[in-house]
Design an enzyme around this catalytic site. Structure first.
Site, PDB file in Angstrom:
ATOM      1  N   HIS A  92       0.863  -1.174   0.000  1.00  0.00           N
ATOM      2  CA  HIS A  92       0.000   0.000   0.000  1.00  0.00           C
ATOM      3  C   HIS A  92       0.910   1.236   0.000  1.00  0.00           C
ATOM      4  O   HIS A  92       2.089   1.148   0.386  1.00  0.00           O
ATOM      5  CB  HIS A  92      -0.860   0.042   1.257  1.00  0.00           C
ATOM      6  N   CYS A 117      -5.803   2.446   5.383  1.00  0.00           N
ATOM      7  CA  CYS A 117      -6.331   1.347   6.195  1.00  0.00           C
ATOM      8  C   CYS A 117      -5.599   1.299   7.539  1.00  0.00           C
ATOM      9  O   CYS A 117      -4.511   1.874   7.691  1.00  0.00           O
ATOM     10  CB  CYS A 117      -6.173   0.020   5.451  1.00  0.00           C
ATOM     11  N   CYS A 120      -1.853   0.261   7.568  1.00  0.00           N
ATOM     12  CA  CYS A 120      -0.885   1.321   7.246  1.00  0.00           C
ATOM     13  C   CYS A 120      -0.829   2.351   8.375  1.00  0.00           C
ATOM     14  O   CYS A 120       0.250   2.793   8.782  1.00  0.00           O
ATOM     15  CB  CYS A 120      -1.272   2.039   5.953  1.00  0.00           C
ATOM     16  N   HIS A 390      14.685  29.802 -10.019  1.00  0.00           N
ATOM     17  CA  HIS A 390      13.950  29.059 -11.043  1.00  0.00           C
ATOM     18  C   HIS A 390      13.473  27.704 -10.496  1.00  0.00           C
ATOM     19  O   HIS A 390      14.007  27.206  -9.508  1.00  0.00           O
ATOM     20  CB  HIS A 390      14.830  28.859 -12.273  1.00  0.00           C
ATOM     21  N   GLU A 392      13.800  24.666 -11.605  1.00  0.00           N
ATOM     22  CA  GLU A 392      14.839  23.624 -11.575  1.00  0.00           C
ATOM     23  C   GLU A 392      15.800  23.873 -10.408  1.00  0.00           C
ATOM     24  O   GLU A 392      16.264  22.947  -9.757  1.00  0.00           O
ATOM     25  CB  GLU A 392      15.671  23.634 -12.870  1.00  0.00           C
ATOM     26  N   CYS A 418      16.469  27.479 -19.070  1.00  0.00           N
ATOM     27  CA  CYS A 418      17.155  28.676 -19.570  1.00  0.00           C
ATOM     28  C   CYS A 418      18.674  28.512 -19.418  1.00  0.00           C
ATOM     29  O   CYS A 418      19.148  27.533 -18.860  1.00  0.00           O
ATOM     30  CB  CYS A 418      16.677  29.902 -18.796  1.00  0.00           C
ATOM     31  N   CYS A 421      20.036  27.804 -15.995  1.00  0.00           N
ATOM     32  CA  CYS A 421      19.765  26.473 -15.433  1.00  0.00           C
ATOM     33  C   CYS A 421      20.506  25.348 -16.143  1.00  0.00           C
ATOM     34  O   CYS A 421      20.821  24.331 -15.505  1.00  0.00           O
ATOM     35  CB  CYS A 421      18.258  26.186 -15.460  1.00  0.00           C
TER      36      CYS A 421
HETATM   37  O1  LIG Z   1      14.555  27.356 -16.856  1.00  0.00           O
HETATM   38  C1  LIG Z   1      13.761  28.201 -16.427  1.00  0.00           C
HETATM   39  C2  LIG Z   1      13.482  29.363 -17.103  1.00  0.00           C
HETATM   40  C3  LIG Z   1      12.639  30.297 -16.542  1.00  0.00           C
HETATM   41  N1  LIG Z   1      12.074  30.059 -15.332  1.00  0.00           N
HETATM   42  C4  LIG Z   1      11.208  31.067 -14.740  1.00  0.00           C
HETATM   43  C5  LIG Z   1      11.991  32.196 -14.174  1.00  0.00           C
HETATM   44  C6  LIG Z   1      11.063  33.351 -14.348  1.00  0.00           C
HETATM   45  O2  LIG Z   1      10.192  33.409 -13.215  1.00  0.00           O
HETATM   46  C7  LIG Z   1      10.219  33.006 -15.553  1.00  0.00           C
HETATM   47  C8  LIG Z   1      10.662  33.749 -16.793  1.00  0.00           C
HETATM   48  O3  LIG Z   1       9.870  33.323 -17.852  1.00  0.00           O
HETATM   49  P1  LIG Z   1      10.033  33.950 -19.305  1.00  0.00           P
HETATM   50  O4  LIG Z   1      11.369  33.709 -19.859  1.00  0.00           O
HETATM   51  O5  LIG Z   1       8.868  33.494 -20.131  1.00  0.00           O
HETATM   52  O6  LIG Z   1       9.967  35.473 -19.006  1.00  0.00           O
HETATM   53  P2  LIG Z   1       8.737  36.451 -19.064  1.00  0.00           P
HETATM   54  O7  LIG Z   1       8.786  37.256 -17.863  1.00  0.00           O
HETATM   55  O8  LIG Z   1       7.470  35.758 -19.332  1.00  0.00           O
HETATM   56  O9  LIG Z   1       9.136  37.308 -20.346  1.00  0.00           O
HETATM   57  P3  LIG Z   1       8.567  37.278 -21.852  1.00  0.00           P
HETATM   58  O10 LIG Z   1       7.429  38.232 -21.885  1.00  0.00           O
HETATM   59  O11 LIG Z   1       9.705  37.686 -22.665  1.00  0.00           O
HETATM   60  O12 LIG Z   1       8.130  35.848 -22.155  1.00  0.00           O
HETATM   61  O13 LIG Z   1      10.350  31.599 -15.742  1.00  0.00           O
HETATM   62  C9  LIG Z   1      12.323  28.897 -14.657  1.00  0.00           C
HETATM   63  O14 LIG Z   1      11.803  28.676 -13.581  1.00  0.00           O
HETATM   64  N2  LIG Z   1      13.155  27.996 -15.222  1.00  0.00           N
END
Ligand SMILES: O=c1ccn([C@H]2C[C@H](O)[C@@H](COP(=O)(O)OP(=O)(O)OP(=O)(O)O)O2)c(=O)[nH]1
Length: 506
Positions: A92, A117, A120, A390, A392, A418, A421
């Site tokens: 379970h 249950c 558990c 971010h 990740e 990005c 990351c």
């Molecule tokens: O690998 C990544 C890349 C970005 N982010 C987050 C960071 C930030 O909070 C957001 C940025 O998103 P984006 O690049 O879409 O930026 P935006 O603010 O939406 O700008 P735009 O209007 O250019 O899309 O995404 C992550 O968590 N992981």
């Protein structure tokens, strides 16, 4: 009803007893920022537990329904998810958690998709868990199913609760009232408008956008609605109790008579239905037909290792996490799973959770401590990019296990990683990435996505049309696929798709 609570607050992010009070203060104020409503932690853990119950199984449930129902379980420590489990062929979910975490479950909060249950529960109580919360539907030892000749079904409820279920309920009650852990139902009404927000943002998420890019003639709204309706039907029959009569009877047997009183009963049923609706919308953002996660290097190479169902399941976990974002504009969720050498008896087989996260300001920061403006603001120092951690990065920082070099470690993330990351992912030893590549090769100034393409030593699986569907061009899906066209599509997007300030999650 000792040890049981009705939590039915009007503010879903209102702090819980024992919950870090800083948590609520760090959230983005959606009214000021134009951000959509945010999922509360309790609801996130609840939804993840329901979703874990639906983890794809190698062995489908037998035609003859067992009295023991599958259960999903989320283990939370210091407000962080440290375990995602589900029932397997032998164990379970609660037993699987004991096997994996042992006495380190002490002081954890456990979120079950059904009342576990007594077998558990006694081990969990014994391990010193501090709080156990369960979804108040049919319990693990089913009160709706019976192995006796007059087998019940949701349409034909049993005239009385099966004996085994009644005995288990008595034992669970005893454990509840005698135990140190706080055993309760922690359900919160979703934030006003959340269901609609999730509906809209799921319909426009990167995965759906990809399908639209591939086939501009595709009616994504219709596709999304169809998927959502289908999921809603499936999830409702699995997770909700169909009639009020049955539900009242079950609650009464679980010692939750207080829930049967109005207005609590109607509120409870509404909250449960709304959460299932949210889950259906999130899942509908990745339509199953014709699309899946395929190698980016050559889209004709079949997927290795994990089934498409399991990958999709993990990405939907990440999508749920994204609804906890603190970014006023874009929510990103990430989950890391590793594949161990041998299958455990957990329903997840060889897979075990390494970590998960969403994009947010540094842990413990106060609301408005950091700039929240997006790139439309003129002053560079007022932009969010230097402050947001971010998804990740949070998943790697708050991981619960070491990443072992001899195991496959898989990152499921709702947005293309990005440039900040990519080196972290490589450095951490992630071997597989499953994502959407909608932003790949874009340079947005403050944040760029140029390095993902050159990430060579990690296998990348990108949401795209299945190679077999592409070759047949079936069901209105266009012919465009494969690397050259993909690149063309990316450069086009760079020019023509700029999201508005109110751009939704994902
Ligand atoms: O690998 C990544 C890349 C970005 N982010 C987050 C960071 C930030 O909070 C957001 C940025 O998103 P984006 O690049 O879409 O930026 P935006 O603010 O939406 O700008 P735009 O209007 O250019 O899309 O995404 C992550 O968590 N992981």
């Amino acid at each position: 009803m000792e040890g049981t609570e009705i939590r039915n607050q009007t503010d879903p992010d209102q702090s819980m007893p024992g919950q870090d009070t800083r948590e609520s203060s760090t959230q983005t104020d959606c009214r000021l920022q134009g951000h959509g409503p945010r999922l509360s932690k309790v609801n996130l853990f609840t939804l993840l537990s329901l979703w874990m119950e639906l983890f794809p199984q190698e062995q489908p449930e037998e035609d003859e329904p067992s009295e023991i129902r599958r259960v999903g379980l989320v283990v939370v420590q210091d407000s962080k998810v440290v375990g995602l489990h589900c029932s397997g062929p032998e164990l379970h979910a609660g037993q699987a958690a004991i096997i994996q975490h042992g006495a380190s479950l002490a002081d954890c909060h456990l979120y079950f998709s059904r009342r576990p249950c007594a077998t558990c529960l006694k081990m969990i109580v014994n391990a010193g868990v501090s709080q156990i919360s369960f979804w108040p539907g049919d319990p693990e030892v089913s009160m709706l199913r019976s192995s006796s000749a007059n087998t019940s079904s949701p349409q034909n409820p049993p005239r009385s609760i099966p004996e085994e279920a009644a005995l288990d309920a008595v034992a669970a009650e005893k454990l509840k009232s005698n135990s140190r852990p706080h055993i309760c139902v922690l359900l919160q009404p979703p934030a006003p408008g959340l269901a609609q927000f999730v509906y809209e943002t799921s319909r426009d998420c990167d995965f759906m956008e990809r399908m639209k890019d591939d086939d501009p003639g595709l009616n994504t709204e219709e596709l999304f609605n169809r998927e959502r309706t289908r999921h809603l039907k499936d999830f409702s029959s699995q997770l909700l109790v169909r009639t009020s009569l049955q539900h009242r009877e079950i609650l009464t047997h679980m010692g939750l008579e207080d829930f049967c009183v109005e207005p609590h009963f109607s509120n409870l049923r509404n909250n449960m239905t709304e959460l299932v609706e949210v889950l259906a919308a999130v899942a509908a953002g990745l339509p199953q037909q014709h699309y899946g996660f395929y190698r980016s290097e050559t889209s004709t190479t079949p997927h290795e290792g994990l089934s498409q169902e399991v990958v999709r399941h993990c990405i939907i976990q990440a999508r749920l996490l994204a609804y906890r974002t603190e970014d006023p504009k874009v929510g990103v969720g990430a989950v890391i799973w590793a594949k161990g050498a041998s299958a455990g008896s957990d329903g997840t087989g060889c897979l075990y959770l390494v970590g998960c996260g969403y994009n947010a300001y540094p842990a413990g920061s106060q609301y408005a401590e950091y700039p929240q403006m997006d790139n439309k603001q003129k002053d560079r120092q007022r932009r969010k990019y230097r402050y947001i951690v971010h998804a990740e990065q949070n998943a790697l920082t708050f991981r619960t296990r070491h990443i072992k070099p001899d195991e496959h470690t898989m990152l499921f993330v709702t947005k293309c990683p990005c440039d900040e990351c990519v080196p972290l992912i490589r450095g951490a030893g992630i071997t597989h990435i499953y994502t959407s590549d909608q932003d790949r090769d874009k340079d947005k100034g403050e944040i760029s996505y140029l390095r993902f393409s050159s990430l060579k030593d990690t296998s990348k699986f990108i949401w795209q049309r299945s190679p077999s569907a592409s070759s047949h061009h079936t069901n209105g899906f266009g012919a465009k696929h494969g690397r050259p066209e993909e690149q063309e599509s990316h450069s086009n997007k760079k020019l023509c798709t700029h999201r508005s300030d109110m751009s939704p999650v994902s």
